[in-house]
Design a protein around this motif. Structure first.
Motif, mmCIF file in Angstrom:
data_model
loop_
_atom_site.group_PDB
_atom_site.id
_atom_site.type_symbol
_atom_site.label_atom_id
_atom_site.label_comp_id
_atom_site.label_asym_id
_atom_site.label_seq_id
_atom_site.Cartn_x
_atom_site.Cartn_y
_atom_site.Cartn_z
ATOM 1 N N GLY A 166 0.794 -1.224 0.000
ATOM 2 C CA GLY A 166 0.000 0.000 0.000
ATOM 3 C C GLY A 166 0.819 1.263 0.000
ATOM 4 N N LEU A 167 2.150 1.134 0.106
ATOM 5 C CA LEU A 167 3.023 2.304 0.100
ATOM 6 C C LEU A 167 3.681 2.434 -1.259
ATOM 7 N N SER A 168 3.819 3.666 -1.731
ATOM 8 C CA SER A 168 4.327 3.881 -3.088
ATOM 9 C C SER A 168 5.746 3.362 -3.274
ATOM 10 N N ALA A 169 6.564 3.401 -2.212
ATOM 11 C CA ALA A 169 7.964 2.986 -2.356
ATOM 12 C C ALA A 169 8.217 1.594 -1.780
ATOM 13 N N GLY A 170 7.152 0.839 -1.513
ATOM 14 C CA GLY A 170 7.349 -0.409 -0.800
ATOM 15 C C GLY A 170 7.155 -1.680 -1.592
ATOM 16 N N ARG A 171 7.092 -1.610 -2.909
ATOM 17 C CA ARG A 171 6.766 -2.812 -3.680
ATOM 18 C C ARG A 171 7.867 -3.857 -3.647
ATOM 19 N N ARG A 172 9.110 -3.453 -3.729
ATOM 20 C CA ARG A 172 10.205 -4.437 -3.635
ATOM 21 C C ARG A 172 10.241 -5.080 -2.271
ATOM 22 N N LEU A 173 10.084 -4.278 -1.250
ATOM 23 C CA LEU A 173 10.101 -4.805 0.114
ATOM 24 C C LEU A 173 8.900 -5.719 0.327
ATOM 25 N N ALA A 174 7.759 -5.374 -0.246
ATOM 26 C CA ALA A 174 6.578 -6.234 -0.143
ATOM 27 C C ALA A 174 6.858 -7.599 -0.744
ATOM 28 N N ALA A 175 7.534 -7.615 -1.899
ATOM 29 C CA ALA A 175 7.849 -8.885 -2.552
ATOM 30 C C ALA A 175 8.777 -9.734 -1.684
ATOM 31 N N VAL A 176 9.758 -9.098 -1.049
ATOM 32 C CA VAL A 176 10.682 -9.829 -0.163
ATOM 33 C C VAL A 176 9.922 -10.453 0.997
ATOM 34 N N LEU A 179 6.626 -11.104 1.305
ATOM 35 C CA LEU A 179 5.636 -12.098 0.898
ATOM 36 C C LEU A 179 6.300 -13.402 0.469
ATOM 37 N N ALA A 180 7.377 -13.307 -0.309
ATOM 38 C CA ALA A 180 8.076 -14.522 -0.740
ATOM 39 C C ALA A 180 8.633 -15.278 0.460
ATOM 40 N N ALA A 181 9.222 -14.555 1.415
ATOM 41 C CA ALA A 181 9.788 -15.207 2.595
ATOM 42 C C ALA A 181 8.691 -15.861 3.435
ATOM 43 N N GLY A 182 7.593 -15.160 3.644
ATOM 44 C CA GLY A 182 6.505 -15.720 4.437
ATOM 45 C C GLY A 182 5.955 -16.996 3.836
ATOM 46 N N VAL A 183 5.728 -16.991 2.518
ATOM 47 C CA VAL A 183 5.177 -18.166 1.850
ATOM 48 C C VAL A 183 6.161 -19.334 1.891
ATOM 49 N N LEU A 184 7.435 -19.085 1.584
ATOM 50 C CA LEU A 184 8.415 -20.173 1.520
ATOM 51 C C LEU A 184 8.719 -20.756 2.899
ATOM 52 N N VAL A 185 8.807 -19.906 3.921
ATOM 53 C CA VAL A 185 9.019 -20.436 5.270
ATOM 54 C C VAL A 185 7.818 -21.270 5.692
ATOM 55 N N GLY A 186 6.617 -20.792 5.392
ATOM 56 C CA GLY A 186 5.420 -21.561 5.713
ATOM 57 C C GLY A 186 5.388 -22.905 5.006
ATOM 58 N N LEU A 187 5.754 -22.924 3.729
ATOM 59 C CA LEU A 187 5.801 -24.187 2.989
ATOM 60 C C LEU A 187 6.818 -25.147 3.606
ATOM 61 N N GLY A 188 8.029 -24.648 3.866
ATOM 62 C CA GLY A 188 9.074 -25.511 4.393
ATOM 63 C C GLY A 188 8.767 -26.035 5.786
ATOM 64 N N ALA A 189 8.167 -25.203 6.611
ATOM 65 C CA ALA A 189 7.934 -25.586 8.002
ATOM 66 C C ALA A 189 6.661 -26.387 8.206
ATOM 67 N N LEU A 190 5.647 -26.156 7.359
ATOM 68 C CA LEU A 190 4.331 -26.727 7.645
ATOM 69 C C LEU A 190 3.784 -27.658 6.570
ATOM 70 N N VAL A 191 4.243 -27.537 5.329
ATOM 71 C CA VAL A 191 3.613 -28.274 4.232
ATOM 72 C C VAL A 191 4.536 -29.319 3.618
ATOM 73 N N VAL A 240 16.804 -21.547 5.401
ATOM 74 C CA VAL A 240 17.565 -20.807 4.385
ATOM 75 C C VAL A 240 16.761 -19.604 3.892
ATOM 76 N N THR A 241 15.456 -19.795 3.694
ATOM 77 C CA THR A 241 14.609 -18.675 3.287
ATOM 78 C C THR A 241 14.648 -17.568 4.325
ATOM 79 N N TRP A 242 14.536 -17.945 5.608
ATOM 80 C CA TRP A 242 14.588 -16.948 6.676
ATOM 81 C C TRP A 242 15.934 -16.220 6.662
ATOM 82 N N ALA A 243 17.022 -16.963 6.461
ATOM 83 C CA ALA A 243 18.352 -16.349 6.454
ATOM 84 C C ALA A 243 18.497 -15.366 5.296
ATOM 85 N N VAL A 244 17.973 -15.728 4.131
ATOM 86 C CA VAL A 244 18.029 -14.810 2.981
ATOM 87 C C VAL A 244 17.209 -13.558 3.285
ATOM 88 N N TRP A 245 16.003 -13.747 3.828
ATOM 89 C CA TRP A 245 15.176 -12.590 4.218
ATOM 90 C C TRP A 245 15.943 -11.691 5.181
#
Length: 199
Positions: free
Chosen positions: A144-154, A156-168, A184-189
């Motif tokens: 929702g912030l004009s300058a936050g799209r790259r950070l949003a992608a970081v 969201l990708a980290a949240g989804v991948l950590v969730g997949l690795g830990a729970l699915v 590893v996803t958390w460390a990259v984030w």
């Protein structure tokens, strides 16, 4: 906060690198340890050689650095930001504390049902259940912030991948391998989130 800001470009990378080097180094030094067959927590389990050093270098220090990173993320949230950004940042802070707690509450490799093992598993679960929604909420808030799209992608990708690795993915592949994907996803984030936020 100004002191923390000075270390923004590399603080997270130090924590991420320390965690990864600790896993690789202590894993190589432990006879019989299989990187893709044993959980990371075994390196810090009660009775394992050099467990205390691993717990400090692999869990406690990176976790505390993650807390500092979360504080920096919260400090840059504008007053008009969506609630999801504030709540997400607070959950990321909690996840850093839980990561450090995994080193303070080591696994008992000789008794997986022991109280010590249950405490460690609880710290792991708090880390996952705080980080995944925290990263997703932060990502949604940044969109929702004009300058936050790259950070949003970081986020969201980290949240989804950590969730997949830990729970699915543990249902379709060996649990230690799925766990490493989450770590590893958390460390990259951790390594990239503050540099991306500064741009």
């Amino acid at each position: 906060m100004q002191t923390l800001q000075r270390y923004d470009p590399w603080a997270g990378a130090v924590g991420a690198g320390l965690f990864i080097l600790a896993v690789i180094g202590f894993g190589a030094a432990l006879p019989g340890y299989l990187p893709l067959g044993h959980p990371v927590a075994l390196l810090g389990a009660l009775g394992v050689p050099h467990a205390l050093a691993f717990n400090v270098l692999g869990f406690v220090v990176p976790g505390l650095i993650a807390v500092a990173v979360a504080l920096r993320l919260l400090a840059r949230v504008p007053r008009t930001a969506p609630w999801s950004l504030r709540v997400g940042g607070q959950m990321l802070l909690l996840s850093g504390l839980a990561f450090a707690a995994m080193g303070l509450l080591p696994l008992d490799a000789s008794d997986i049902e022991s109280r010590a093992s249950q405490y460690h598993a609880s710290a792991w679960m708090v880390w996952v259940l705080a980080f995944v929604p925290g990263a997703v909420l932060s990502g949604l808030g940044e969109r929702g912030l004009s300058a936050g799209r790259r950070l949003a992608a970081v986020h969201l990708a980290a949240g989804v991948l950590v969730g997949l690795g830990a729970l699915v993915l543990q249902m379709v592949m060996p649990a230690p391998l799925a766990q490493r994907l989450a770590f590893v996803t958390w460390a990259v984030w951790l390594a990239v989130v503050l540099p991306v936020a500064r741009r």
